[in-house]
Scaffold this motif. Structure first.
Motif, PDB file in Angstrom:
ATOM      1  N   SER A  39       0.663  -1.407  -0.427  1.00 17.61           N
ATOM      2  CA  SER A  39      -0.173   0.144  -0.341  1.00 17.61           C
ATOM      3  C   SER A  39       0.751   1.393   0.159  1.00 17.61           C
ATOM      4  O   SER A  39       0.982   2.617  -0.305  1.00 17.61           O
ATOM      5  N   ILE A  40       2.353   1.372   0.599  1.00 19.44           N
ATOM      6  CA  ILE A  40       3.001   2.475   0.670  1.00 19.44           C
ATOM      7  C   ILE A  40       3.525   2.467  -0.564  1.00 19.44           C
ATOM      8  O   ILE A  40       3.473   3.378  -1.094  1.00 19.44           O
ATOM      9  N   TYR A  41       4.016   1.503  -1.305  1.00 28.93           N
ATOM     10  CA  TYR A  41       4.454   2.222  -2.471  1.00 28.93           C
ATOM     11  C   TYR A  41       4.021   1.991  -3.919  1.00 28.93           C
ATOM     12  O   TYR A  41       3.725   3.336  -4.123  1.00 28.93           O
ATOM     13  N   GLY A  90       0.466   2.893  -3.160  1.00 31.73           N
ATOM     14  CA  GLY A  90      -0.186   4.381  -3.331  1.00 31.73           C
ATOM     15  C   GLY A  90       0.347   5.313  -3.371  1.00 31.73           C
ATOM     16  O   GLY A  90      -0.142   6.351  -3.851  1.00 31.73           O
ATOM     17  N   SER A  91       2.012   5.258  -2.772  1.00 30.86           N
ATOM     18  CA  SER A  91       2.788   6.361  -3.528  1.00 30.86           C
ATOM     19  C   SER A  91       3.240   6.851  -4.845  1.00 30.86           C
ATOM     20  O   SER A  91       2.840   8.088  -5.515  1.00 30.86           O
ATOM     21  N   ASP A  92       3.034   5.436  -5.385  1.00 33.37           N
ATOM     22  CA  ASP A  92       3.174   5.880  -6.957  1.00 33.37           C
ATOM     23  C   ASP A  92       1.886   6.567  -7.498  1.00 33.37           C
ATOM     24  O   ASP A  92       1.852   6.658  -8.869  1.00 33.37           O
ATOM     25  N   VAL A 130      -0.532   8.349  -6.318  1.00 38.50           N
ATOM     26  CA  VAL A 130       0.001   9.465  -6.969  1.00 38.50           C
ATOM     27  C   VAL A 130       0.377  10.379  -7.332  1.00 38.50           C
ATOM     28  O   VAL A 130      -0.470  11.824  -7.198  1.00 38.50           O
ATOM     29  N   ALA A 131       1.383  10.015  -7.267  1.00 39.55           N
ATOM     30  CA  ALA A 131       2.653  10.871  -8.061  1.00 39.55           C
ATOM     31  C   ALA A 131       2.447  11.142  -9.273  1.00 39.55           C
ATOM     32  O   ALA A 131       1.962  12.350 -10.816  1.00 39.55           O
TER      33      ALA A 131
END
Length: 284
Positions: A128-130, A132-134, A136-137
């Protein structure tokens, strides 16, 4: 029929309610699974938001992105939906998970299946961290493509007058009104016997009526002779002798012989009629 604004708002509200209830059902199962793999009470409470929350984020990203980025968001959505389904299924198969009496780290009796389920449950927060960040970017850097603008190609014709732009190319030449001071179109038989005669170009006479201001002195009068219609036609023949038929426009003739637009249009029709006889017949 398109929904009005109130109908769309009601539809979105109903969707939010359904998704909220579904999340509540899934939240119970994911919380118990998180407790079974060693998460404390706070982590177990937040674990469902990690899994189902990323599903909502990926769904929003698919509505915003396009192309390869949209396909990536769809793959993330499908992966986390499948993972949530598996964990909810395991929660339904293992009654011990409901009461919290299962041993830590045990989600299945068969060791290979248990290892796979524990690996799945523990890797979802990191994913989710990986992912989700991708996502959003990608959404923040996304630039919607501008709609394609259909380019209109306009055919440009040199020395084309405004009167020519309004006319279509008729199959037959329509009758032309001949003012009293202009010559009628020359018959084809007469064209065959007529040869162009070189005439010196002179300034066109003014067709605008001049206000009565009394007698003009002799010294102020122009010594230029007023051309007769026949002289004007001969001069037009000479000036356009080497012109192609496509360049026989009213504006071009008006500039060549320096006459009015009305006379230039009549000269154009006369010259086109002469050219229609063919070069061999005119030369004869």
């Amino acid at each position: 029929m398109n929904l009005n604004r109130k109908g769309r708002a009601a539809l979105v509200l109903a969707l939010v309610v359904v998704v909220g209830m579904a999340f509540r059902v899934s939240w119970n199962a994911l919380r118990d699974v998180a407790s079974a793999i060693g998460a404390d009470s706070t982590a177990s409470l937040l674990y469902p938001f990690v899994v189902d929350g990323l599903m909502a984020l990926a769904l929003i990203a698919t509505l915003v992105l396009s192309g390869e980025a949209r396909r990536f968001a769809l793959r993330v959505l499908a992966t986390y939906t499948l993972a949530s389904l598996v964990l909810n299924y395991v929660h339904g198969l293992v009654p011990e998970l409901h009461g919290g009496s299962v041993d830590w780290g045990r989600l299945a009796d068969w060791d290979p299946a248990n290892w796979a389920l524990v690996l799945l449950a523990t890797s979802l927060p990191v994913g989710s961290i990986y992912f989700g960040s991708d996502l959003v970017a990608k959404v923040l850097h996304h630039r919607p493509a501008a709609p394609a603008i259909a380019e209109e190609t306009a055919e440009t014709t040199v020395n084309r007058s405004t009167s020519d732009l309004r006319e279509s190319a008729p199959a037959e030449v329509a009758p032309v009104y001949v003012p009293p001071d202009l010559p009628a179109p020359v018959p084809v038989d007469l064209v065959k016997r007529t040869k162009p005669v070189a005439v010196r170009a002179v300034a066109a006479e003014s067709v605008r009526p001049r206000a009565a201001t009394g007698r003009v002195p002799d010294v102020a009068r122009s010594a230029r002779p007023v051309r007769t219609p026949d002289e004007l036609l001969e001069e037009a023949r000479s000036a356009t002798a080497d012109w192609p038929v496509g360049e026989l426009t009213a504006e071009g003739i008006r500039k060549a012989v320096r006459t009015s637009a009305a006379k230039a249009r009549l000269l154009r029709e006369t010259l086109r009629t002469e050219r229609a006889a063919g070069p061999d017949e005119v030369a004869a």
